[in-house]
Design an enzyme around this catalytic site. Structure first.
Site, PDB file in Angstrom:
ATOM      1  N   ASP A   1       0.293   1.816  -0.646  1.00 51.84           N
ATOM      2  CA  ASP A   1       1.149   2.831  -0.018  1.00 51.84           C
ATOM      3  C   ASP A   1       0.338   3.954   0.631  1.00 51.84           C
ATOM      4  O   ASP A   1       0.902   4.785   1.347  1.00 51.84           O
ATOM      5  CB  ASP A   1       2.096   3.450  -1.056  1.00 51.84           C
ATOM      6  CG  ASP A   1       3.113   2.445  -1.575  1.00 51.84           C
ATOM      7  OD1 ASP A   1       3.543   1.587  -0.787  1.00 51.84           O
ATOM      8  OD2 ASP A   1       3.466   2.524  -2.766  1.00 51.84           O
TER       9      ASP A   1
ATOM     10  N   ASP B   1       9.230   3.232  -1.387  1.00 50.92           N
ATOM     11  CA  ASP B   1       8.788   1.969  -1.945  1.00 50.92           C
ATOM     12  C   ASP B   1       9.782   1.576  -3.037  1.00 50.92           C
ATOM     13  O   ASP B   1      10.614   2.394  -3.450  1.00 50.92           O
ATOM     14  CB  ASP B   1       7.371   2.164  -2.509  1.00 50.92           C
ATOM     15  CG  ASP B   1       6.823   0.890  -3.118  1.00 50.92           C
ATOM     16  OD1 ASP B   1       7.086  -0.186  -2.565  1.00 50.92           O
ATOM     17  OD2 ASP B   1       6.145   0.978  -4.155  1.00 50.92           O
TER      18      ASP B   1
ATOM     19  N   ASP C   1       3.688   4.672  -4.774  1.00 50.88           N
ATOM     20  CA  ASP C   1       2.815   4.866  -5.935  1.00 50.88           C
ATOM     21  C   ASP C   1       1.564   4.003  -5.918  1.00 50.88           C
ATOM     22  O   ASP C   1       0.638   4.240  -6.690  1.00 50.88           O
ATOM     23  CB  ASP C   1       3.593   4.583  -7.224  1.00 50.88           C
ATOM     24  CG  ASP C   1       3.898   3.097  -7.387  1.00 50.88           C
ATOM     25  OD1 ASP C   1       3.729   2.576  -8.493  1.00 50.88           O
ATOM     26  OD2 ASP C   1       4.296   2.459  -6.391  1.00 50.88           O
TER      27      ASP C   1
END
Length: 682
Positions: A578, A381, A574
């Site tokens: 996700d 990410d 995080d």
């Protein structure tokens, strides 16, 4: 909290090779006979009472544990001196037998007792049974000193094993022995000292200098300086400002601070870490399970071979002497004990997990320590993973009719009414003047805000908002990649502010180091707009990147990557969005400091410091753990095979057998303990 060992028994495994009939801690201590592991009373950790009962708090064993071995050693050496050095005439016959029997009992009786209990449960091929048969057999053929010596060295070996296991566990517990026992909570205008478990969300607690923060919360004081080493592995003090989060288990280093509780005690950072570490060994690696299965097959085979060595030569050897061949068979049995493998491999993984914990990495099982070393594709990410996830003003451009201070005061008056992260970034601008009051504030979904400030009509937002009010914007503002806040005042374009998320300090070096570890494919997937994602990816040297993705889009991307069977995929993220990808990847890695609880619960590995470079550290620890474990496997099997052959051929005595069993076990343990002393660069 799991119970400490009280009456250890031989390990019992189910069909999958997992230990059963054991508590969590017994899973690694199950091979320890009673004289090796002195009784520990069951107790709750952190209850403030002394439960040591004669053994060290440092992970070593107390004198009571060593007493049986010391008694046997003194009697054995005295017997050898009387028999060989002094050649005393009376030391023969039944006196000699009784003397060596007394030398044997302190170390031999507990093992025979365990062998008997195992036999009653149907467990025949245990190390206790093998050692009992081999040493009793040595007595039967008159090799009394060797019978005592074998059991004595076995007992000493088990003492070292137990001490090593205790040290490995205590190294982890020492890091996590920060669970607070008290909390000073504000109730009815006064601070009361209570159990942290009774504190509720929303209550205010006070923490004095040197005290541990008892629960997760938000800082109410101006600032705090914290020692977070036990949680993150970082020795550098952490500065926290008002409204920022504090983690339970941190130690307050400067001044009295107050915080507002955000999580109950059982949901706090320290409680979560304790739970993860204590349960990490429950998920065994494939290597560990394989060795346990091999040990179950290997041990009975060696027993049957020992029987064959004893009796088969009768049919083929002309000068067959039963006692000679029985002695060879007994040597064979001593060598066959698989304890070097069965104890040193779990200890190796425990050492790896402990080393990871000390470096701010929490693995939810040894299997993920192994799996991380096989990763060849890392998907990450952007926001909060390689960037700080904190927006800051990058540029302020004013169109001339106002100076920067006037422009920002008008803008901040409007943004003060918003809770958007970008609004918060704008409000951090330092202004000398007090803000005017904004009126008639209206939020236009997906576009921005409108309102009036000091008699001026304000429009603050994106390009769509400007188009709605027919406010022309310059071409340079239209081409900006970063997040941009456009400002129109009284129907005319007045300027803009760009907002950017900063890269984490170690982001660039992490990408470079990841490639050195052998990860071939680095991919960035982000929900942020594609232009920003591509810009960040270019800065980091990541060639493959996609932005503007919804959670299901990220999941589809990872599932498409996994269609290639050669890919072992790890995902680092995080946020709540996700969680699906963390669950779908081969190894899910979550940022544990700022990351969402959902992401942390779903992930297999948690980075407590929010530093992406810890991924590299985790890979290095995993590879070192694997290397040491395979060294132990090769060492144990190699030496045992050589001495087994020599023993069968009559070229090895009981002393070589002792080295092949206990000596190799000790070498394997010392090798595994190295993991706890290694240091890895971050």
């Amino acid at each position: 909290m799991n119970k400490h060992i009280t009456h250890p028994h031989p390990p019992v495994y189910d069909e999958s090779g997992n230990l059963i009939c054991c508590t969590q801690e017994e899973k690694i201590d199950a091979h320890t006979p009673p004289q090796i592991a002195p009784r520990e009373e069951t107790h709750q950790e952190g209850d403030g009472h002394d439960h040591s009962h004669g053994h060290s708090h440092e992970g070593g064993l107390g004198w009571k544990a060593y007493a049986p071995a010391l008694i046997s050693l003194v009697l054995l050496l005295s017997g050898l001196a009387m028999e060989h050095l002094l050649s005393l005439e009376f030391f023969t016959g039944w006196i000699k037998i009784v003397w060596y029997t007394f030398a044997y009992i302190p170390v031999g009786f507990p093992v025979i007792k365990e062998a008997w209990e195992a036999l009653r449960k149907g467990e025949v091929f245990t190390e206790f049974f093998l050692m009992s048969i081999a040493t009793i057999g040595a007595f039967a053929i008159g090799e009394y000193p060797e019978g005592v010596a074998v059991m004595l060295f076995y007992a000493v070996g088990e003492l070292f094993q137990t001490a090593a296991v205790k040290r490995a566990k205590n190294n982890i517990k020492a890091l996590l022995d920060v669970r607070p026992n008290i909390a000073s909570v504000l109730r009815n205008g006064n601070y009361e000292t209570v159990d942290p478990e009774t504190v509720q969300i929303g209550e205010t607690i006070q923490v004095k200098v040197g005290e541990k923060i008892p629960l997760d919360g938000v800082l109410l004081s101006e600032k705090a300086v914290l020692n977070t080493a036990a949680l993150t592995g970082e020795s550098k003090p952490q500065n926290v400002l008002r409204s920022e989060k504090l983690m339970a288990g941190s130690i307050n280093l400067d001044g009295v601070v107050e915080l507002k509780v955000e999580k109950l005690f059982n949901d706090s950072s320290i409680a979560r870490i304790l739970d993860l570490v204590q349960n990490a060994t429950a998920r065994k690696s494939k290597t560990e399970l394989l060795i346990r299965r091999l040990a179950k097959i290997y041990t009975p085979i060696v027993v049957y071979l020992a029987i064959a060595i004893c009796f088969l030569p009768y049919f083929f050897v002309a000068d067959y002497v039963f006692t000679d061949w029985l002695y060879r068979a007994l040597i064979f049995l001593v060598i066959s004990c698989p304890c070097a493998l069965v104890i040193s491999i779990p200890l190796g993984y425990f050492g790896g997990l402990g080393a990871a914990s000390r470096n701010g990495l929490l693995f939810k099982g040894a299997t993920y320590l192994d799996q991380l070393t096989k990763v060849n594709t890392l998907v990450m990410d952007k926001t909060g993973t390689v960037t700080k996830g904190v927006f800051k003003i990058k540029d302020i451009v004013v169109d001339g009719q106002f100076d920067e201070g006037q422009f920002m005061n008008l803008l901040m008056a409007i943004e003060a009414k918003s809770t958007h992260p970008i609004a918060k970034a704008i409000m951090e601008y330092s202004s000398d003047n007090s803000l005017a009051e904004a009126t008639n504030i209206r939020e236009i979904a997906g576009k921005g805000l409108t309102g009036e400030v000091a008699g001026k009509a304000m429009a603050v937002g994106n390009k769509k908002l400007m188009e709605q009010f027919d406010i022309a914007i310059p071409a340079k503002a239209d081409n900006i990649v970063e997040s941009i806040v456009l400002v129109g005042i009284d129907g005319s374009f007045a300027g803009y502010v760009t907002i950017a998320d900063e890269l984490k300090e170690d982001a660039k070096t992490t990408i470079q180091e990841l490639r050195k570890t052998g990860i071939q494919h680095l991919i960035m997937l982000s929900g942020d707009k594609d232009s920003i994602t591509q810009k960040v990816a270019t800065e980091l040297g990541i060639k493959s990147a996609k932005g503007g993705l919804l959670p299901e889009d990220k999941l589809n991307e990872v599932e498409n990557i996994k269609q290639d069977p050669s890919r072992v995929v790890a995902f680092v993220g995080d946020g709540i969005n996700d969680a699906p990808v963390l669950a779908a990847s081969d190894v899910g890695i979550a940022m544990g400091g700022l990351g969402s609880d959902v992401a942390i619960e779903t992930a297999d590995v948690i980075i407590q410091t929010d530093q992406p470079s810890k991924i590299v550290t985790g890979i290095k620890i995993g590879k070192s753990t694997q290397r040491i474990i395979w060294q132990n496997i090769i060492l144990a099997f190699g030496v045992k095979i050589i001495v087994l052959i020599l023993g069968a051929g009559g070229l090895a005595t009981m002393w070589e057998a002792v080295f092949a069993d206990v000596g190799v076990a000790l070498l394997a343990i010392l090798n595994a303990v190295r993991l706890q002393r290694m240091k890895w660069n971050h």
